[in-house]
Scaffold this active site. Structure first.
Site, PDB file in Angstrom:
ATOM      1  N   ARG A   1      -9.762  -0.358   7.490  1.00 22.95           N
ATOM      2  CA  ARG A   1      -9.770   0.765   6.562  1.00 22.95           C
ATOM      3  C   ARG A   1     -10.789   0.472   5.462  1.00 22.95           C
ATOM      4  NH1 ARG A   1      -3.571   1.198   4.719  1.00 22.95           N
ATOM      5  NH2 ARG A   1      -4.137  -0.847   3.954  1.00 22.95           N
TER       6      ARG A   1
ATOM      7  N   ASN B   1      -7.138   7.025  -0.440  1.00 25.11           N
ATOM      8  CA  ASN B   1      -6.009   6.100  -0.319  1.00 25.11           C
ATOM      9  C   ASN B   1      -6.442   4.715  -0.782  1.00 25.11           C
ATOM     10  OD1 ASN B   1      -3.239   5.391   0.901  1.00 25.11           O
ATOM     11  ND2 ASN B   1      -4.593   3.905   1.888  1.00 25.11           N
ATOM     12  N   GLU B   2      -5.781   4.225  -1.821  1.00 30.17           N
ATOM     13  CA  GLU B   2      -6.001   2.852  -2.284  1.00 30.17           C
ATOM     14  C   GLU B   2      -7.490   2.524  -2.404  1.00 30.17           C
ATOM     15  OE1 GLU B   2      -3.740   0.342   0.336  1.00 30.17           O
ATOM     16  OE2 GLU B   2      -1.842   0.831  -0.643  1.00 30.17           O
TER      17      GLU B   2
ATOM     18  N   GLU C   1       4.290   4.605  -2.501  1.00 33.85           N
ATOM     19  CA  GLU C   1       4.622   3.834  -1.305  1.00 33.85           C
ATOM     20  C   GLU C   1       5.521   2.668  -1.691  1.00 33.85           C
ATOM     21  OE1 GLU C   1       1.404   2.316   1.005  1.00 33.85           O
ATOM     22  OE2 GLU C   1       0.256   4.186   0.967  1.00 33.85           O
TER      23      GLU C   1
ATOM     24  N   GLU D   1      -0.145  -2.197  11.440  1.00 36.50           N
ATOM     25  CA  GLU D   1       1.091  -2.178  10.653  1.00 36.50           C
ATOM     26  C   GLU D   1       2.319  -1.849  11.504  1.00 36.50           C
ATOM     27  OE1 GLU D   1      -0.042  -1.154   6.149  1.00 36.50           O
ATOM     28  OE2 GLU D   1      -0.453   0.513   7.502  1.00 36.50           O
TER      29      GLU D   1
ATOM     30  N   HIS E   1       5.484  -3.086  10.015  1.00 38.96           N
ATOM     31  CA  HIS E   1       5.834  -2.605   8.684  1.00 38.96           C
ATOM     32  C   HIS E   1       7.015  -1.648   8.822  1.00 38.96           C
ATOM     33  CE1 HIS E   1       5.623  -0.622   4.803  1.00 38.96           C
ATOM     34  NE2 HIS E   1       4.611  -1.369   4.425  1.00 38.96           N
TER      35      HIS E   1
END
Length: 687
Positions: free
Chosen positions: A127, A165-166, A319, A367, A370
């Site tokens: 990402r 995102n982030e 999150e 993930e 997760h």
């Protein structure tokens, strides 16, 4: 309370409308239906209803599914999901998916990939694989944002927008270099100004033409710290510039909807003070490590920081995990009750939204381990039952939204300081700024003192006590602000490595801490970091007690300050270690050494008492107490006392004024026993 369209011009009004439309506290999480066959989508919608979900985040990583090749768009599947959510009464937080440029774009424009300091290129397959300065990446991102705004702004399921995102990739490539040079030309009108600010006379680094100014890529040995500091500033600004460009597109299509992006815990790359000012709410991704017994204290610090970034406005948990994550070497799952407790802790510290990553646990990809609201085993699990129970509880707490916390104590947290302090080539290059802040925060948390965070430009007038942990970089204006604060009656606590450099990362001459020497009434002629982690020196205190210090010491001289503790061993024996100075109408305490935890807690307790600051409620160790008051989203004035037992055993508290426990519905007053990991939400205005 009705909100008229003409009133939806402020972040507060847009958030108020959000919570009214979803029915209170936002509850849900990231939903990635593109990972699942269509027959699962309807099952998901029904399970969401069962769990009490009222908001899901869609399309975060969906660029390749929405733009399948250059200029070819497929929104059909997203239309179906948006419609499905609306049919089941679930709102949507719709994301622009530019965190993951698709493979076709990387193939056509490999130069959008970010470059590391050593010249190597990021590969495709993760990402954030983009240089935010690249014009093709920027243009393609904005086109997609425009199309999403046009298509979904009027969709009845849409409740808010989520940009990217982030944000975080740093690039040292040619496009970043070009943008960095332009950023510098805006900041420094001439090369002479830049050369002066960067101290380029040292090591003969003088620039004679702007074309010579480049990003601080990998040098032979060490690199100019002022140049690197400006590159940190540029990196944050360049990503924020792109966020704002997308935000403005979406705002044009949806002027009444909140727009945010998600922040991260202790994230160094972006100056969140600057970012939060451009968003409708601070939104946090938070993943405490269940292996750490005190992980909730670091989480609490981040929660207070999020609340403070927009001057006390309620914020969002964007999150969190229901159980285990997948980012550490050992990923243990949260024990039963810990997910619920952590969620209520965020609410107690100002959050109005409890969201998770993610709704359904992925069966493939990075993930896949997760945890999620629906794990691999399906809904017949402990975690899903806890998710449902929490969702039903939160439905009854809608009037918490909009209320706020007030604090009389503030801690300085500043990204400029963080960047400058951790550039290396300093007396202790292993110093961790976030941990220094946490160390001074911890005694306040243990004492149940509500804490705000401020930066060097904040208004300090409302605070009785301000604490400066390792505030290494201070501008002249900031130094004057802190001095004025003390002059007019404030109490200031300053730790070592504060006030050392100016805005250009240049040492202030005349003794440390140069910017604060006058207000502290003391100065250091030399820094003396201790050699090993286990090395200690003994201290003697003014009241005849003994203590110790480790890690950091200074050769301090008291001028007008009173000496509270001195060294009784080591090379600085007899010299002051802790001083307190009367200055104007206020007081300034200086911790020139890293004193042991017990002495630190006592010193801060004395300052709190002298400042007249008391906890919301006296409670046993491990029991957190916070209060939220004010006008809720439904227009009523409320007061909630929130008590959280972080212990794995029952604890008793004395609820003096009493009220109604909004979770159980029972009236509480006097002694109340909380079970292990228990939560009490006392509505003090009930009845």
């Amino acid at each position: 309370m009705t909100i008229h369209p003409e009133d939806l011009r402020t972040a507060e009004a847009r958030l108020q409308q959000l919570h009214q439309r979803i029915g209170g506290i936002a509850y849900g999480g990231d939903y990635n239906p593109e990972q699942w066959p269509r027959e699962v989508w309807l099952e998901d919608a029904k399970l969401m209803q069962q769990a009490g979900v009222n908001l899901v985040t869609l399309a975060v990583f969906s660029w390749s599914r929405l733009e399948t090749s250059n200029g070819v768009f497929d929104f059909g599947w997203l239309d179906e999901v948006m419609d499905l959510m609306h049919q089941h009464g679930i709102g949507v937080d719709l994301a622009t998916p530019d965190a993951v440029p698709p493979a076709w774009l990387v193939e056509q424009h490999p130069e959008i990939m970010p470059e590391r300091p050593d010249g190597s290129i990021f590969g495709f397959g993760s990402r954030q694989h983009f240089d935010v300065s690249h014009p093709v990446y920027r243009a393609k991102s904005l086109v997609l944002a425009e199309k999403m705004g046009e298509r979904y702004a009027s969709h009845p399921a849409l409740r808010m927008w989520h940009v990217g995102n982030e944000y975080g990739p740093t690039s040292y490539g040619p496009w970043a270099e070009k943008a960095f040079r332009e950023w510098l030309q805006r900041k420094y009108s001439t090369l002479d100004e830049l050369n002066e600010a960067w101290s380029t006379a040292v090591w003969g680094q003088l620039y004679s033409d702007w074309s010579q100014v480049r990003v601080p890529a990998q040098p032979r040995t060490w690199s100019n710290p002022s140049r690197r500091l400006d590159f940190h500033r540029f990196t944050s600004d360049s990503m924020l510039e792109h966020y704002k460009a997308e935000r403005d597109i979406l705002r044009r299509h949806s002027p009444d909807l909140p727009i945010v992006t998600n922040f991260m815990r202790f994230y160094k790359t972006n100056d969140y003070w600057a970012w939060a000012a451009e968003e409708d709410a601070a939104a946090l991704d938070i993943y405490p490590d269940p292996r750490e017994e005190d992980a909730h204290i670091a989480a609490a610090l981040n929660f207070d920081l999020m609340r403070s970034l927009r001057q006390g406005q309620p914020w969002m948990v964007m999150e969190q995990a229901t159980g285990a994550v997948s980012q550490w070497s050992v990923n243990v799952s949260k024990l039963p009750g810990k997910m619920r407790l952590g969620s209520y802790q965020a609410i107690a510290q100002g959050a109005d939204s409890i969201l998770f990553f993610q709704w359904r646990q992925a069966k493939g990809g990075t993930e896949r381990y997760h945890s999620a609201m629906v794990n691999h085993a399906g809904p017949n699990t402990r975690i899903f039952r806890e998710v449902c129970e929490l969702g039903q509880e939160l439905k009854t707490l809608g009037d918490v939204t909009g209320t706020r916390s007030t604090a009389k104590v503030a801690i300085v947290f500043d990204w400029d300081c963080w960047w400058a302090l951790e550039l290396g080539n300093s007396p202790r290059s292993d110093l961790n700024y976030a941990q220094e802040v946490l160390r001074l925060y911890r005694p306040l948390f243990d004492a149940n003192i509500t804490v705000d965070f401020v930066n060097a430009n904040s208004d300090l007038s409302e605070y009785s006590l301000v604490i400066m942990p390792a505030s290494y970089l201070l501008t002249d204006q900031a130094a004057e602000r802190f001095e004025s604060y003390v002059t007019y009656g404030g109490r200031l606590v300053v730790s070592y490595l504060s006030g050392i450099v100016d805005q250009d990362n240049t040492i202030r001459l005349g003794g440390y801490p140069g910017a604060l020497r006058k207000v502290l009434g003391a100065w250091s002629e030399e820094m003396h970091p201790l050699a090993g982690d286990g090395e200690q020196v003994k201290l003697s205190t003014l009241d005849g007690g003994t203590s110790s210090a480790s890690y950091w010491t200074e050769h301090l001289h008291a001028e007008t300050a009173e000496v509270l503790a001195s060294y009784s061993s080591g090379r600085l024996a007899g010299a002051p270690a802790v001083t307190r100075n009367s200055f104007g109408q206020g007081m300034a305490l200086y911790l020139s050494a890293r004193v042991e935890d017990g002495l630190l807690a006592q010193l801060l307790h004395d300052e709190l008492r002298s400042a007249g600051v008391e906890p919301e409620l006296n409670a046993p160790t491990g029991v957190q107490v916070r209060r939220r008051t004010g006008c809720s989203a439904d227009g009523t004035n409320k007061s909630f006392l929130m008590v959280l037992n972080h212990n794995d055993a029952p604890s008793s508290v004395d609820v003096l004024d009493g009220g109604t426990d909004r979770i159980s519905g029972r009236t509480v007053q006097g002694a109340v026993e909380l079970p292990a990991n228990g939560v009490l939400i006392v509505d003090e205005t009930a009845g």
